[in-house]
Design a protein around this motif. Structure first.
Motif, PDB file in Angstrom:
ATOM      1  N   ASP A 131      38.665  43.716  17.270  1.00  0.00           N
ATOM      2  CA  ASP A 131      39.252  44.853  17.959  1.00  0.00           C
ATOM      3  C   ASP A 131      39.744  45.745  17.145  1.00  0.00           C
ATOM      4  O   ASP A 131      39.878  47.320  17.457  1.00  0.00           O
ATOM      5  CB  ASP A 131      40.216  44.791  19.226  1.00  0.00           C
ATOM      6  CG  ASP A 131      39.658  43.980  20.074  1.00  0.00           C
ATOM      7  OD1 ASP A 131      38.344  44.176  20.375  1.00  0.00           O
ATOM      8  OD2 ASP A 131      40.565  43.319  20.794  1.00  0.00           O
ATOM      9  N   LEU A 132      39.947  45.838  15.911  1.00  0.00           N
ATOM     10  CA  LEU A 132      40.412  46.582  14.890  1.00  0.00           C
ATOM     11  C   LEU A 132      39.464  47.494  14.338  1.00  0.00           C
ATOM     12  O   LEU A 132      38.203  47.108  13.915  1.00  0.00           O
ATOM     13  CB  LEU A 132      41.186  45.836  13.414  1.00  0.00           C
ATOM     14  CG  LEU A 132      42.373  45.102  13.908  1.00  0.00           C
ATOM     15  CD1 LEU A 132      42.810  44.399  12.754  1.00  0.00           C
ATOM     16  CD2 LEU A 132      43.765  45.907  14.454  1.00  0.00           C
ATOM     17  N   SER A 133      39.502  48.813  14.544  1.00  0.00           N
ATOM     18  CA  SER A 133      38.476  49.721  14.068  1.00  0.00           C
ATOM     19  C   SER A 133      38.455  50.150  12.649  1.00  0.00           C
ATOM     20  O   SER A 133      37.578  50.345  11.924  1.00  0.00           O
ATOM     21  CB  SER A 133      38.925  51.143  14.717  1.00  0.00           C
ATOM     22  OG  SER A 133      39.978  51.754  14.474  1.00  0.00           O
ATOM     23  N   ASP A 134      39.660  49.846  11.730  1.00  0.00           N
ATOM     24  CA  ASP A 134      39.495  50.271  10.373  1.00  0.00           C
ATOM     25  C   ASP A 134      39.656  49.083   9.616  1.00  0.00           C
ATOM     26  O   ASP A 134      40.559  47.935  10.292  1.00  0.00           O
ATOM     27  CB  ASP A 134      40.844  51.086  10.051  1.00  0.00           C
ATOM     28  CG  ASP A 134      40.576  52.489  10.639  1.00  0.00           C
ATOM     29  OD1 ASP A 134      39.546  53.044  10.879  1.00  0.00           O
ATOM     30  OD2 ASP A 134      41.829  53.127  10.865  1.00  0.00           O
ATOM     31  N   VAL A 135      39.020  48.574   8.475  1.00  0.00           N
ATOM     32  CA  VAL A 135      39.264  47.606   7.730  1.00  0.00           C
ATOM     33  C   VAL A 135      40.384  47.606   6.960  1.00  0.00           C
ATOM     34  O   VAL A 135      40.770  48.525   6.263  1.00  0.00           O
ATOM     35  CB  VAL A 135      37.854  47.369   6.834  1.00  0.00           C
ATOM     36  CG1 VAL A 135      37.961  46.081   5.939  1.00  0.00           C
ATOM     37  CG2 VAL A 135      36.712  47.060   7.732  1.00  0.00           C
ATOM     38  N   LYS A 136      40.950  46.412   7.034  1.00  0.00           N
ATOM     39  CA  LYS A 136      42.328  46.525   6.007  1.00  0.00           C
ATOM     40  C   LYS A 136      41.915  45.880   4.687  1.00  0.00           C
ATOM     41  O   LYS A 136      41.396  44.848   4.586  1.00  0.00           O
ATOM     42  CB  LYS A 136      43.451  45.387   6.603  1.00  0.00           C
ATOM     43  CG  LYS A 136      44.182  45.925   8.256  1.00  0.00           C
ATOM     44  CD  LYS A 136      45.388  45.012   8.195  1.00  0.00           C
ATOM     45  CE  LYS A 136      46.031  45.711   9.402  1.00  0.00           C
ATOM     46  NZ  LYS A 136      47.342  44.783   9.863  1.00  0.00           N
ATOM     47  N   LYS A 137      42.034  46.835   3.628  1.00  0.00           N
ATOM     48  CA  LYS A 137      41.231  46.473   2.466  1.00  0.00           C
ATOM     49  C   LYS A 137      41.880  45.147   1.785  1.00  0.00           C
ATOM     50  O   LYS A 137      41.338  44.444   1.249  1.00  0.00           O
ATOM     51  CB  LYS A 137      41.482  47.691   1.580  1.00  0.00           C
ATOM     52  CG  LYS A 137      40.670  48.892   2.037  1.00  0.00           C
ATOM     53  CD  LYS A 137      40.683  49.936   0.894  1.00  0.00           C
ATOM     54  CE  LYS A 137      40.004  51.387   1.476  1.00  0.00           C
ATOM     55  NZ  LYS A 137      39.940  52.395   0.551  1.00  0.00           N
ATOM     56  N   SER A 138      43.343  45.092   1.910  1.00  0.00           N
ATOM     57  CA  SER A 138      43.871  43.789   1.195  1.00  0.00           C
ATOM     58  C   SER A 138      43.450  42.691   1.740  1.00  0.00           C
ATOM     59  O   SER A 138      43.101  41.642   1.034  1.00  0.00           O
ATOM     60  CB  SER A 138      45.435  43.920   1.177  1.00  0.00           C
ATOM     61  OG  SER A 138      45.803  44.364   2.472  1.00  0.00           O
ATOM     62  N   LEU A 160      46.113  32.158   2.321  1.00  0.00           N
ATOM     63  CA  LEU A 160      45.480  33.304   2.171  1.00  0.00           C
ATOM     64  C   LEU A 160      46.646  34.472   2.769  1.00  0.00           C
ATOM     65  O   LEU A 160      46.719  34.623   4.059  1.00  0.00           O
ATOM     66  CB  LEU A 160      44.100  33.586   2.932  1.00  0.00           C
ATOM     67  CG  LEU A 160      43.245  32.387   2.935  1.00  0.00           C
ATOM     68  CD1 LEU A 160      42.008  32.785   3.719  1.00  0.00           C
ATOM     69  CD2 LEU A 160      42.908  32.127   1.406  1.00  0.00           C
ATOM     70  N   TYR A 161      47.130  35.073   1.829  1.00  0.00           N
ATOM     71  CA  TYR A 161      48.717  35.956   2.263  1.00  0.00           C
ATOM     72  C   TYR A 161      48.311  37.390   1.617  1.00  0.00           C
ATOM     73  O   TYR A 161      48.656  37.387   0.362  1.00  0.00           O
ATOM     74  CB  TYR A 161      49.699  35.258   1.943  1.00  0.00           C
ATOM     75  CG  TYR A 161      50.034  34.115   2.799  1.00  0.00           C
ATOM     76  CD1 TYR A 161      50.528  34.361   4.099  1.00  0.00           C
ATOM     77  CD2 TYR A 161      49.618  32.766   2.599  1.00  0.00           C
ATOM     78  CE1 TYR A 161      50.761  33.383   4.916  1.00  0.00           C
ATOM     79  CE2 TYR A 161      49.861  31.748   3.244  1.00  0.00           C
ATOM     80  CZ  TYR A 161      50.332  32.024   4.452  1.00  0.00           C
ATOM     81  OH  TYR A 161      50.641  30.865   5.482  1.00  0.00           O
ATOM     82  N   PRO A 162      47.564  38.323   2.370  1.00  0.00           N
ATOM     83  CA  PRO A 162      47.713  39.475   1.719  1.00  0.00           C
ATOM     84  C   PRO A 162      49.137  39.922   1.512  1.00  0.00           C
ATOM     85  O   PRO A 162      50.147  39.547   2.060  1.00  0.00           O
ATOM     86  CB  PRO A 162      47.169  40.414   2.915  1.00  0.00           C
ATOM     87  CG  PRO A 162      46.438  39.320   3.646  1.00  0.00           C
ATOM     88  CD  PRO A 162      46.851  38.118   3.490  1.00  0.00           C
ATOM     89  N   SER A 163      49.348  41.089   0.607  1.00  0.00           N
ATOM     90  CA  SER A 163      50.732  41.234   0.189  1.00  0.00           C
ATOM     91  C   SER A 163      51.658  41.913   1.264  1.00  0.00           C
ATOM     92  O   SER A 163      52.996  41.656   1.236  1.00  0.00           O
ATOM     93  CB  SER A 163      50.698  42.442  -0.990  1.00  0.00           C
ATOM     94  OG  SER A 163      49.899  43.527  -0.472  1.00  0.00           O
ATOM     95  N   GLU A 164      51.214  42.429   2.415  1.00  0.00           N
ATOM     96  CA  GLU A 164      51.911  42.720   3.605  1.00  0.00           C
ATOM     97  C   GLU A 164      52.637  41.617   4.130  1.00  0.00           C
ATOM     98  O   GLU A 164      53.628  41.809   4.689  1.00  0.00           O
ATOM     99  CB  GLU A 164      50.788  43.379   4.819  1.00  0.00           C
ATOM    100  CG  GLU A 164      50.551  44.677   4.317  1.00  0.00           C
ATOM    101  CD  GLU A 164      49.094  44.480   3.845  1.00  0.00           C
ATOM    102  OE1 GLU A 164      48.147  45.255   3.848  1.00  0.00           O
ATOM    103  OE2 GLU A 164      48.644  43.703   3.061  1.00  0.00           O
TER     104      GLU A 164
END
Length: 256
Positions: free
Chosen positions: A74-81, A208-212
């Motif tokens: 459902d997310l419209s924008d891709v989270k680059k990280s 798998l852990y993006p920096s956020e």
């Protein structure tokens, strides 16, 4: 320029542009790399920014719990990280592997980028991940069923029974938060035993852990950071985390 003025200006630049490099600080203020890193350490200790590999980014916002009906597609924008971590993780898949794919956003991004030229098996408890790959003929799909949450995944008693009767080559896992003191943690206790069972029955466990998600804690601990055979994060990860992980002998890779 006095030290206080320099540091105030560094914070201003980070808040305006989102990031700053150690090399930029050296050039802008005519200081050494050691002095630049000292500035960043002090500013991070005050919560004014977050150090990364080679620089710093704006101070992270506090984590929030996902909505009950949250779904990655459902997310419209891709989270680059998240995408960077997912694409790096995909490279670890080998022919004839049996892999577990996490129900989180990074798992969904992996599902969208799986290899097209080899046969392997995907195990998942996410209906969203399953739907993303079910038409790919080179992939054998095993769905871990049970009572489904409003977010589209299962981790109840029946799901756990299925996992306990499986053996997997690699498990790609991601939870709400990861810190070196509390480990991987989640907001919903129902997923703790499921996560532990997946790791127990997998030969290799990749976190798998993006920096956020790094340096934060949720409520319920699933495992220690050292329980992962490898942690994959992105280039905006805190420099302190990398230093401490190295000292603790925790293997990691940075996705660019």
């Amino acid at each position: 320029m006095f030290m206080e003025e320099r540091q105030k200006d560094i914070v201003k630049r980070v808040n305006e542009t989102g990031r700053i490099l150690v090399s930029e600080i050296q050039s802008l203020y005519q200081v050494s790399a050691d002095c630049a890193r000292k500035d960043l350490r002090l500013l991070e200790s005050k919560g004014l920014l977050q150090r990364t590999y080679g620089g710093a980014i704006a101070a992270p916002q506090k984590g929030i719990y996902p909505e009950k009906n949250y779904n990655p597609k459902d997310l419209s924008d891709v989270k680059k990280s998240y995408m960077a971590v997912a694409k790096r993780a995909v490279k670890f898949i080998e022919r004839q592997d049996i892999i577990y794919l996490t129900s989180s956003l990074v798992g969904y991004y992996m599902a969208l980028n799986l290899p097209q030229t080899m046969e392997f098996t995907v195990v998942t408890n996410s209906i969203t991940v399953a739907e993303a790959i079910r038409k790919q003929e080179q992939i054998s799909l095993i769905f871990l069923g049970g009572e489904m949450s409003h977010r589209g995944h299962c981790h109840d008693f029946y799901t756990l029974q299925m996992v306990n009767n499986m053996r997997m080559d690699k498990a790609f896992l991601s939870h709400s938060a990861l810190s070196l003191d509390f480990g991987a943690s989640i907001h919903n206790s129902a997923g703790v035993e499921f996560g532990k069972a997946v790791m127990k029955n997998s030969t290799m466990n990749l976190g798998l852990y993006p920096s956020e998600k790094i340096g934060k804690n949720s409520i319920h601990s699933v495992c220690k950071a050292a329980d992962y055979d490898l942690i994959i994060t992105d280039e905006q990860v805190s420099e302190d985390f990398l230093t401490q992980a190295f000292e603790l002998g925790i293997a990691y890779e940075i996705a660019y």
